[in-house]
Design a protein around this motif. Structure first.
Motif, PDB file in Angstrom:
ATOM      1  N   HIS A 170      33.949  39.868 -21.560  1.00 26.08           N
ATOM      2  CA  HIS A 170      34.028  40.154 -20.123  1.00 26.08           C
ATOM      3  C   HIS A 170      33.841  38.882 -19.305  1.00 26.08           C
ATOM      4  O   HIS A 170      34.524  38.690 -18.292  1.00 26.08           O
ATOM      5  CB  HIS A 170      32.949  41.180 -19.771  1.00 26.08           C
ATOM      6  N   ALA A 171      32.926  38.016 -19.729  1.00 27.65           N
ATOM      7  CA  ALA A 171      32.726  36.746 -19.017  1.00 27.65           C
ATOM      8  C   ALA A 171      34.012  35.941 -18.976  1.00 27.65           C
ATOM      9  O   ALA A 171      34.377  35.366 -17.941  1.00 27.65           O
ATOM     10  CB  ALA A 171      31.617  35.932 -19.693  1.00 27.65           C
ATOM     11  N   THR A 172      34.739  35.919 -20.099  1.00 26.29           N
ATOM     12  CA  THR A 172      35.989  35.163 -20.129  1.00 26.29           C
ATOM     13  C   THR A 172      37.096  35.864 -19.347  1.00 26.29           C
ATOM     14  O   THR A 172      37.973  35.207 -18.793  1.00 26.29           O
ATOM     15  CB  THR A 172      36.449  34.910 -21.578  1.00 26.29           C
ATOM     16  N   GLN A 173      37.041  37.188 -19.292  1.00 22.87           N
ATOM     17  CA  GLN A 173      38.015  37.924 -18.482  1.00 22.87           C
ATOM     18  C   GLN A 173      37.777  37.686 -16.993  1.00 22.87           C
ATOM     19  O   GLN A 173      38.723  37.463 -16.229  1.00 22.87           O
ATOM     20  CB  GLN A 173      37.939  39.421 -18.793  1.00 22.87           C
ATOM     21  N   LEU A 174      36.514  37.748 -16.574  1.00 20.46           N
ATOM     22  CA  LEU A 174      36.190  37.483 -15.173  1.00 20.46           C
ATOM     23  C   LEU A 174      36.592  36.065 -14.772  1.00 20.46           C
ATOM     24  O   LEU A 174      36.989  35.816 -13.632  1.00 20.46           O
ATOM     25  CB  LEU A 174      34.691  37.678 -14.931  1.00 20.46           C
ATOM     26  N   ALA A 175      36.464  35.142 -15.728  1.00 19.95           N
ATOM     27  CA  ALA A 175      36.816  33.749 -15.456  1.00 19.95           C
ATOM     28  C   ALA A 175      38.305  33.484 -15.650  1.00 19.95           C
ATOM     29  O   ALA A 175      38.760  32.352 -15.434  1.00 19.95           O
ATOM     30  CB  ALA A 175      36.009  32.826 -16.363  1.00 19.95           C
ATOM     31  N   CYS A 176      39.061  34.498 -16.064  1.00 18.17           N
ATOM     32  CA  CYS A 176      40.520  34.385 -16.236  1.00 18.17           C
ATOM     33  C   CYS A 176      40.903  33.338 -17.279  1.00 18.17           C
ATOM     34  O   CYS A 176      41.877  32.576 -17.109  1.00 18.17           O
ATOM     35  CB  CYS A 176      41.202  34.068 -14.906  1.00 18.17           C
ATOM     36  N   VAL A 177      40.154  33.291 -18.368  1.00 21.04           N
ATOM     37  CA  VAL A 177      40.418  32.310 -19.421  1.00 21.04           C
ATOM     38  C   VAL A 177      41.775  32.570 -20.065  1.00 21.04           C
ATOM     39  O   VAL A 177      42.100  33.705 -20.435  1.00 21.04           O
ATOM     40  CB  VAL A 177      39.300  32.342 -20.481  1.00 21.04           C
ATOM     41  N   GLN A 178      42.547  31.495 -20.218  1.00 25.21           N
ATOM     42  CA  GLN A 178      43.867  31.554 -20.819  1.00 25.21           C
ATOM     43  C   GLN A 178      43.950  30.546 -21.971  1.00 25.21           C
ATOM     44  O   GLN A 178      43.185  29.592 -22.029  1.00 25.21           O
ATOM     45  CB  GLN A 178      44.940  31.212 -19.771  1.00 25.21           C
ATOM     46  N   PRO A 179      44.888  30.749 -22.904  1.00 18.69           N
ATOM     47  CA  PRO A 179      45.079  29.759 -23.962  1.00 18.69           C
ATOM     48  C   PRO A 179      45.315  28.367 -23.372  1.00 18.69           C
ATOM     49  O   PRO A 179      46.030  28.203 -22.382  1.00 18.69           O
ATOM     50  CB  PRO A 179      46.326  30.263 -24.693  1.00 18.69           C
ATOM     51  N   GLY A 180      44.675  27.365 -23.975  1.00 14.91           N
ATOM     52  CA  GLY A 180      44.836  25.994 -23.513  1.00 14.91           C
ATOM     53  C   GLY A 180      43.864  25.565 -22.432  1.00 14.91           C
ATOM     54  O   GLY A 180      43.848  24.382 -22.046  1.00 14.91           O
ATOM     55  N   ASP A 249      38.498  24.117 -16.395  1.00 15.19           N
ATOM     56  CA  ASP A 249      39.370  25.080 -15.707  1.00 15.19           C
ATOM     57  C   ASP A 249      38.632  26.368 -15.400  1.00 15.19           C
ATOM     58  O   ASP A 249      38.849  26.991 -14.349  1.00 15.19           O
ATOM     59  CB  ASP A 249      40.577  25.412 -16.591  1.00 15.19           C
ATOM     60  N   ARG A 250      37.756  26.767 -16.325  1.00 17.82           N
ATOM     61  CA  ARG A 250      37.035  28.038 -16.193  1.00 17.82           C
ATOM     62  C   ARG A 250      35.571  27.815 -16.545  1.00 17.82           C
ATOM     63  O   ARG A 250      35.239  26.969 -17.365  1.00 17.82           O
ATOM     64  CB  ARG A 250      37.607  29.096 -17.142  1.00 17.82           C
ATOM     65  N   GLY A 251      34.712  28.633 -15.948  1.00 22.73           N
ATOM     66  CA  GLY A 251      33.287  28.560 -16.251  1.00 22.73           C
ATOM     67  C   GLY A 251      32.695  29.947 -16.434  1.00 22.73           C
ATOM     68  O   GLY A 251      33.111  30.904 -15.767  1.00 22.73           O
ATOM     69  N   CYS A 252      31.730  30.052 -17.353  1.00 25.28           N
ATOM     70  CA  CYS A 252      31.060  31.325 -17.614  1.00 25.28           C
ATOM     71  C   CYS A 252      29.556  31.147 -17.451  1.00 25.28           C
ATOM     72  O   CYS A 252      28.966  30.227 -18.053  1.00 25.28           O
ATOM     73  CB  CYS A 252      31.357  31.825 -19.025  1.00 25.28           C
ATOM     74  N   GLU A 253      28.944  32.023 -16.683  1.00 32.82           N
ATOM     75  CA  GLU A 253      27.490  32.007 -16.502  1.00 32.82           C
ATOM     76  C   GLU A 253      26.895  33.105 -17.364  1.00 32.82           C
ATOM     77  O   GLU A 253      27.117  34.292 -17.102  1.00 32.82           O
ATOM     78  CB  GLU A 253      27.129  32.210 -15.029  1.00 32.82           C
ATOM     79  N   CYS A 254      26.145  32.724 -18.397  1.00 34.93           N
ATOM     80  CA  CYS A 254      25.591  33.674 -19.357  1.00 34.93           C
ATOM     81  C   CYS A 254      24.075  33.515 -19.464  1.00 34.93           C
ATOM     82  O   CYS A 254      23.502  33.669 -20.551  1.00 34.93           O
ATOM     83  CB  CYS A 254      26.250  33.477 -20.721  1.00 34.93           C
TER      84      CYS A 254
END
Length: 390
Positions: A170-180, A249-254
């Protein structure tokens, strides 16, 4: 039945409590075989919430169905199932949109959207660190597992579907993580580890994980993440070095509201503001670390009101986007189950200890102290897990 009962700050005990039972026709009764201690449990254990003494803890639960209500159609006695930490009805407006963490009917408090097992302010539902668990809306909330889930060794992976694997995803989905993408994760605890695993599955270019516990940083390397020890360097500067000055490009706060610096000073805004400075212009941030509306034990008056000194000016200036909130586990758990079943994901790499339920009070103490090597604990109410570590 035996269950782990909250008695007050840093006091839990295994006691005899009334058996969980079928209360409504849509309920399912599960004999718990594996249940995790979660970092979120520590907020209650430490007395940082209004958890009521006498409540049973535990929201990461897996076991065998032993009874079903008359209104249950799909789940059958004998099924091995894992439950989301969310208790959701499946048919309210939010659930219809997949927002099961914000179910409008499962919590009797009309001011709160969403409910959970064994959690403060998240409804009246007892937790699963017990021999039996009542699962409301059983057809919706029970995810059937393959036959190999009867093997306690395989349960190490499947039980992570209750919370932390979907939450890391979910953290990566919220951050819109994409390949690369280049991704930075603040917090190397179990959820941060699962975010790193999710980034590996999504084939990111670089995944950086910021923490200061050597055992956590070593685990992150197992899934290809670059460890950054914020006790040894400025993590923002290190992220900039690794991204040629652009930022992630993306960040996750865990981490959540109990974030603190290497010296032990608590600052709930620290990780958020570091993320703003670590992520590039027009980048995206996903926040799954727990933040609460009130925190009487907060480090200052602002924190006690559930507020943080957020660097909104820089956030706005950089044109960043942030997604927040608890994980809607049902949105992800079936697909993540398929990844585990196919051998594409093995989240159990973070498990450090498997213990019988009777050892839970000691396990909480070790886990709360962040002792080296205590990264993830599975409890077995059926008496299994006598080995102190995996």
């Amino acid at each position: 039945m035996k269950a782990l009962v909250y008695e007050g700050p840093r006091r839990v005990a295994v006691k005899d409590v009334p058996d969980a039972r079928i209360e409504r026709s849509t309920d399912v009764l599960v004999r718990i075989t594996s249940t995790n201690i979660c970092g979120s449990d520590l907020h209650m254990y430490e007395g940082r919430t209004d958890m009521q003494p006498g409540r049973v803890l535990g929201h990461e639960n897996l076991g065998e169905v032993v009874e079903v209500g008359d209104g249950v159609d799909q789940v059958q006695v004998g099924d091995m199932v894992v439950m989301p930490f969310n208790v959701a009805c499946g048919f309210c407006e939010n659930c219809e949109q997949g927002l099961t963490a914000f179910c409008l009917l499962s919590n009797p408090d009309p001011k709160i959207g969403g409910a959970a097992f064994g959690f403060a302010d998240m409804g009246p539902y007892q937790g699963g660190q017990a021999e039996l668990l009542r699962v409301p809306y059983g057809d919706f909330n029970c995810l059937k597992l393959p036959e190999d889930a009867r093997d306690v060794r395989k349960q190490r992976d499947y039980v992570m579907l209750a919370d932390i694997f979907p939450t890391g995803w979910h953290a990566t989905q919220l951050a819109c993580v994409q390949p690369g993408d280049n991704v930075v994760i603040y917090g190397g605890g179990p959820v941060g580890q699962m975010a790193a695993l999710s980034c590996k599955i999504k084939t990111t270019a670089q995944t950086m994980i910021v923490d200061r516990h050597p055992d956590r940083l070593a685990l992150a390397e197992k899934v290809g993440a670059i460890p950054i020890n914020d006790a040894e360097c400025d993590p923002v500067e290190r992220v900039m070095e690794l991204t040629n000055g652009k930022g992630a490009d993306r960040g996750c706060e865990c981490i959540g509201y109990q974030a603190h610096d290497p010296q032990g000073h608590e600052d709930p805004s620290m990780a958020l503001n570091r993320l703003v400075n670590s992520v590039r212009f027009a980048g995206t941030i996903g926040v799954v670390g727990v933040y609460v509306p009130q925190d009487p034990g907060g480090a200052n008056d602002l924190a006690k009101q559930g507020k943080v000194g957020f660097d909104f000016g820089m956030f706005w200036f950089k044109g960043q986007t942030m997604g927040t909130g608890q994980c809607n586990v049902k949105n992800y758990n079936r697909r993540l189950l398929d990844l585990i079943s196919a051998g594409k994901a093995k989240p159990s790499y973070i498990v450090s200890h498997e213990l019988p339920l009777t050892e839970a009070p000691n396990a909480y103490q070790h886990f709360d102290s962040r002792e080296p090597g205590w990264t993830k604990v599975i409890l077995h109410p059926d008496g299994g897990g006598s080995n102190p570590s995996v």
